[in-house]
Design a protein around this motif. Structure first.
Motif, PDB file in Angstrom:
ATOM      1  N   GLU A  60     -14.154  -4.787  -0.865  1.00  0.00           N
ATOM      2  CA  GLU A  60     -14.466  -5.968  -1.131  1.00  0.00           C
ATOM      3  C   GLU A  60     -13.708  -6.075  -3.482  1.00  0.00           C
ATOM      4  O   GLU A  60     -13.151  -6.910  -3.824  1.00  0.00           O
ATOM      5  CB  GLU A  60     -15.438  -7.112  -2.158  1.00  0.00           C
ATOM      6  CG  GLU A  60     -15.621  -7.884  -2.567  1.00  0.00           C
ATOM      7  CD  GLU A  60     -15.127  -9.297  -2.037  1.00  0.00           C
ATOM      8  OE1 GLU A  60     -14.932 -10.678  -2.488  1.00  0.00           O
ATOM      9  OE2 GLU A  60     -14.578  -9.197  -0.312  1.00  0.00           O
ATOM     10  N   GLU A  61     -14.202  -4.537  -3.522  1.00  0.00           N
ATOM     11  CA  GLU A  61     -13.266  -4.128  -5.017  1.00  0.00           C
ATOM     12  C   GLU A  61     -11.908  -4.208  -4.161  1.00  0.00           C
ATOM     13  O   GLU A  61     -11.325  -4.569  -5.991  1.00  0.00           O
ATOM     14  CB  GLU A  61     -14.081  -2.998  -5.495  1.00  0.00           C
ATOM     15  CG  GLU A  61     -15.836  -2.874  -5.654  1.00  0.00           C
ATOM     16  CD  GLU A  61     -16.054  -2.614  -4.685  1.00  0.00           C
ATOM     17  OE1 GLU A  61     -16.475  -2.589  -3.733  1.00  0.00           O
ATOM     18  OE2 GLU A  61     -17.128  -3.705  -4.695  1.00  0.00           O
ATOM     19  N   HIS A  62     -11.130  -3.875  -3.546  1.00  0.00           N
ATOM     20  CA  HIS A  62      -9.710  -3.380  -3.618  1.00  0.00           C
ATOM     21  C   HIS A  62      -9.649  -4.807  -3.442  1.00  0.00           C
ATOM     22  O   HIS A  62      -8.774  -5.606  -3.836  1.00  0.00           O
ATOM     23  CB  HIS A  62      -9.632  -3.050  -2.494  1.00  0.00           C
ATOM     24  CG  HIS A  62     -10.459  -1.523  -2.535  1.00  0.00           C
ATOM     25  ND1 HIS A  62     -10.017  -0.742  -1.332  1.00  0.00           N
ATOM     26  CD2 HIS A  62      -9.848  -0.438  -3.052  1.00  0.00           C
ATOM     27  CE1 HIS A  62     -10.399   1.172  -1.180  1.00  0.00           C
ATOM     28  NE2 HIS A  62      -9.788   0.787  -2.397  1.00  0.00           N
ATOM     29  N   TYR A  63      -9.845  -6.218  -3.028  1.00  0.00           N
ATOM     30  CA  TYR A  63      -9.400  -7.275  -2.774  1.00  0.00           C
ATOM     31  C   TYR A  63      -9.043  -8.405  -4.077  1.00  0.00           C
ATOM     32  O   TYR A  63      -8.468  -9.040  -5.036  1.00  0.00           O
ATOM     33  CB  TYR A  63     -10.466  -7.770  -1.823  1.00  0.00           C
ATOM     34  CG  TYR A  63      -9.768  -9.795  -2.026  1.00  0.00           C
ATOM     35  CD1 TYR A  63      -8.772  -9.498  -1.255  1.00  0.00           C
ATOM     36  CD2 TYR A  63     -10.913 -10.371  -2.715  1.00  0.00           C
ATOM     37  CE1 TYR A  63      -8.540 -11.188  -1.539  1.00  0.00           C
ATOM     38  CE2 TYR A  63     -10.501 -11.755  -2.255  1.00  0.00           C
ATOM     39  CZ  TYR A  63      -9.413 -12.441  -1.835  1.00  0.00           C
ATOM     40  OH  TYR A  63      -9.162 -13.557  -1.734  1.00  0.00           O
ATOM     41  N   GLN A  64     -10.218  -7.934  -4.887  1.00  0.00           N
ATOM     42  CA  GLN A  64     -10.992  -8.396  -6.246  1.00  0.00           C
ATOM     43  C   GLN A  64      -9.329  -7.742  -7.494  1.00  0.00           C
ATOM     44  O   GLN A  64      -8.901  -8.144  -7.676  1.00  0.00           O
ATOM     45  CB  GLN A  64     -12.284  -8.075  -6.840  1.00  0.00           C
ATOM     46  CG  GLN A  64     -13.636  -8.742  -6.663  1.00  0.00           C
ATOM     47  CD  GLN A  64     -12.886 -10.149  -6.368  1.00  0.00           C
ATOM     48  OE1 GLN A  64     -12.359 -10.390  -6.999  1.00  0.00           O
ATOM     49  NE2 GLN A  64     -13.274 -10.748  -5.166  1.00  0.00           N
ATOM     50  N   ALA A  65      -9.423  -6.230  -6.995  1.00  0.00           N
ATOM     51  CA  ALA A  65      -8.104  -5.191  -7.882  1.00  0.00           C
ATOM     52  C   ALA A  65      -6.944  -6.658  -7.608  1.00  0.00           C
ATOM     53  O   ALA A  65      -5.740  -6.044  -8.370  1.00  0.00           O
ATOM     54  CB  ALA A  65      -7.757  -3.900  -7.708  1.00  0.00           C
ATOM     55  N   ILE A  66      -6.955  -6.413  -6.329  1.00  0.00           N
ATOM     56  CA  ILE A  66      -5.460  -6.868  -5.790  1.00  0.00           C
ATOM     57  C   ILE A  66      -5.101  -7.475  -5.963  1.00  0.00           C
ATOM     58  O   ILE A  66      -3.845  -8.620  -7.240  1.00  0.00           O
ATOM     59  CB  ILE A  66      -5.148  -6.749  -4.217  1.00  0.00           C
ATOM     60  CG1 ILE A  66      -5.189  -4.959  -4.029  1.00  0.00           C
ATOM     61  CG2 ILE A  66      -4.336  -7.295  -3.757  1.00  0.00           C
ATOM     62  CD1 ILE A  66      -5.308  -4.886  -2.498  1.00  0.00           C
ATOM     63  N   ILE A  67      -5.996  -9.203  -6.247  1.00  0.00           N
ATOM     64  CA  ILE A  67      -6.357 -10.419  -6.838  1.00  0.00           C
ATOM     65  C   ILE A  67      -5.961 -10.833  -8.073  1.00  0.00           C
ATOM     66  O   ILE A  67      -5.428 -12.047  -8.761  1.00  0.00           O
ATOM     67  CB  ILE A  67      -6.759 -11.523  -5.995  1.00  0.00           C
ATOM     68  CG1 ILE A  67      -8.296 -11.199  -6.783  1.00  0.00           C
ATOM     69  CG2 ILE A  67      -6.696 -12.281  -4.754  1.00  0.00           C
ATOM     70  CD1 ILE A  67      -9.211 -12.473  -5.915  1.00  0.00           C
ATOM     71  N   ALA A  68      -6.069  -9.629  -8.489  1.00  0.00           N
ATOM     72  CA  ALA A  68      -6.113  -9.696 -10.420  1.00  0.00           C
ATOM     73  C   ALA A  68      -4.539  -9.483 -10.774  1.00  0.00           C
ATOM     74  O   ALA A  68      -4.563  -9.493 -12.081  1.00  0.00           O
ATOM     75  CB  ALA A  68      -7.555  -8.879 -10.921  1.00  0.00           C
ATOM     76  N   CYS A 117       0.893  -1.141  -0.242  1.00  0.00           N
ATOM     77  CA  CYS A 117       0.137   0.386   0.389  1.00  0.00           C
ATOM     78  C   CYS A 117       0.878   1.392   0.065  1.00  0.00           C
ATOM     79  O   CYS A 117       0.533   2.172  -1.085  1.00  0.00           O
ATOM     80  CB  CYS A 117      -0.932   0.064   1.165  1.00  0.00           C
ATOM     81  SG  CYS A 117      -2.020  -1.441   0.875  1.00  0.00           S
ATOM     82  N   ASN A 118       1.941   0.970   0.878  1.00  0.00           N
ATOM     83  CA  ASN A 118       3.205   2.302   0.715  1.00  0.00           C
ATOM     84  C   ASN A 118       3.326   2.760  -0.349  1.00  0.00           C
ATOM     85  O   ASN A 118       3.732   3.847  -0.806  1.00  0.00           O
ATOM     86  CB  ASN A 118       4.159   2.685   1.989  1.00  0.00           C
ATOM     87  CG  ASN A 118       3.685   2.512   3.155  1.00  0.00           C
ATOM     88  OD1 ASN A 118       2.709   3.364   3.972  1.00  0.00           O
ATOM     89  ND2 ASN A 118       4.088   2.027   4.088  1.00  0.00           N
ATOM     90  N   SER A 119       3.851   1.648  -1.227  1.00  0.00           N
ATOM     91  CA  SER A 119       4.390   1.693  -2.652  1.00  0.00           C
ATOM     92  C   SER A 119       3.375   1.814  -3.286  1.00  0.00           C
ATOM     93  O   SER A 119       3.740   2.450  -4.351  1.00  0.00           O
ATOM     94  CB  SER A 119       5.108   0.551  -3.069  1.00  0.00           C
ATOM     95  OG  SER A 119       3.869  -0.483  -3.002  1.00  0.00           O
ATOM     96  N   GLY A 120       1.997   1.908  -3.342  1.00  0.00           N
ATOM     97  CA  GLY A 120       1.451   2.652  -4.059  1.00  0.00           C
ATOM     98  C   GLY A 120       0.881   1.121  -5.307  1.00  0.00           C
ATOM     99  O   GLY A 120      -0.044   1.475  -6.087  1.00  0.00           O
ATOM    100  N   GLN A 121       1.587   0.453  -4.686  1.00  0.00           N
ATOM    101  CA  GLN A 121       0.781  -1.018  -5.591  1.00  0.00           C
ATOM    102  C   GLN A 121      -0.011  -2.168  -5.545  1.00  0.00           C
ATOM    103  O   GLN A 121      -0.911  -2.356  -6.588  1.00  0.00           O
ATOM    104  CB  GLN A 121       2.005  -2.331  -5.751  1.00  0.00           C
ATOM    105  CG  GLN A 121       2.808  -1.698  -6.147  1.00  0.00           C
ATOM    106  CD  GLN A 121       4.502  -2.632  -6.078  1.00  0.00           C
ATOM    107  OE1 GLN A 121       3.828  -3.775  -5.474  1.00  0.00           O
ATOM    108  NE2 GLN A 121       5.799  -2.160  -6.068  1.00  0.00           N
ATOM    109  N   TRP A 122      -0.967  -1.471  -4.437  1.00  0.00           N
ATOM    110  CA  TRP A 122      -2.176  -2.269  -4.381  1.00  0.00           C
ATOM    111  C   TRP A 122      -3.158  -0.867  -4.229  1.00  0.00           C
ATOM    112  O   TRP A 122      -3.282  -0.143  -2.684  1.00  0.00           O
ATOM    113  CB  TRP A 122      -2.100  -2.910  -2.540  1.00  0.00           C
ATOM    114  CG  TRP A 122      -1.138  -3.901  -3.448  1.00  0.00           C
ATOM    115  CD1 TRP A 122      -1.345  -4.642  -4.360  1.00  0.00           C
ATOM    116  CD2 TRP A 122      -1.402  -5.038  -2.064  1.00  0.00           C
ATOM    117  NE1 TRP A 122      -0.926  -6.032  -4.469  1.00  0.00           N
ATOM    118  CE2 TRP A 122      -0.704  -6.419  -3.155  1.00  0.00           C
ATOM    119  CE3 TRP A 122      -2.096  -5.029  -1.101  1.00  0.00           C
ATOM    120  CZ2 TRP A 122      -0.696  -7.388  -2.641  1.00  0.00           C
ATOM    121  CZ3 TRP A 122      -0.827  -6.339  -0.171  1.00  0.00           C
ATOM    122  CH2 TRP A 122      -0.502  -7.339  -1.024  1.00  0.00           C
TER     123      TRP A 122
END
Length: 77
Positions: free
Chosen positions: A45-53, A27-32
């Motif tokens: 849940e949208e954040h989670y789906q974007a992270i696993i994608a 998160c700090n690096s802006g990747q998630w």
């Protein structure tokens, strides 16, 4: 208006099978994607789906796999 349920750092880390420190670092690096509430990170849940994608980064690989890759790269260099 109903607020969507949000995950904590610990809850997201458990879902992804990574450490809470990894979640904070990504998160700090802006990747998630994430939301900040004061100093706290929260995830929908949208954040989670974007992270696993997203493609897996080296930080997300199990340490033994990272070590094996590093060893192989040293061998071919």
């Amino acid at each position: 208006m109903k607020v969507p349920p949000m995950l904590t750092v610990a809850e997201l880390a458990a879902r992804l099978n990574v450490s809470p420190d990894t979640v904070r670092r990504m998160c700090n690096s802006g990747q998630w994607p994430h939301s900040r509430i004061g100093r706290l990170y929260r995830f929908t849940e949208e954040h989670y789906q974007a992270i696993i994608a997203t493609p897996e980064s080296p930080e997300m690989m199990p340490r033994s796999q990272r070590d094996n890759i590093a060893r192989l790269l040293r061998m071919i260099s």
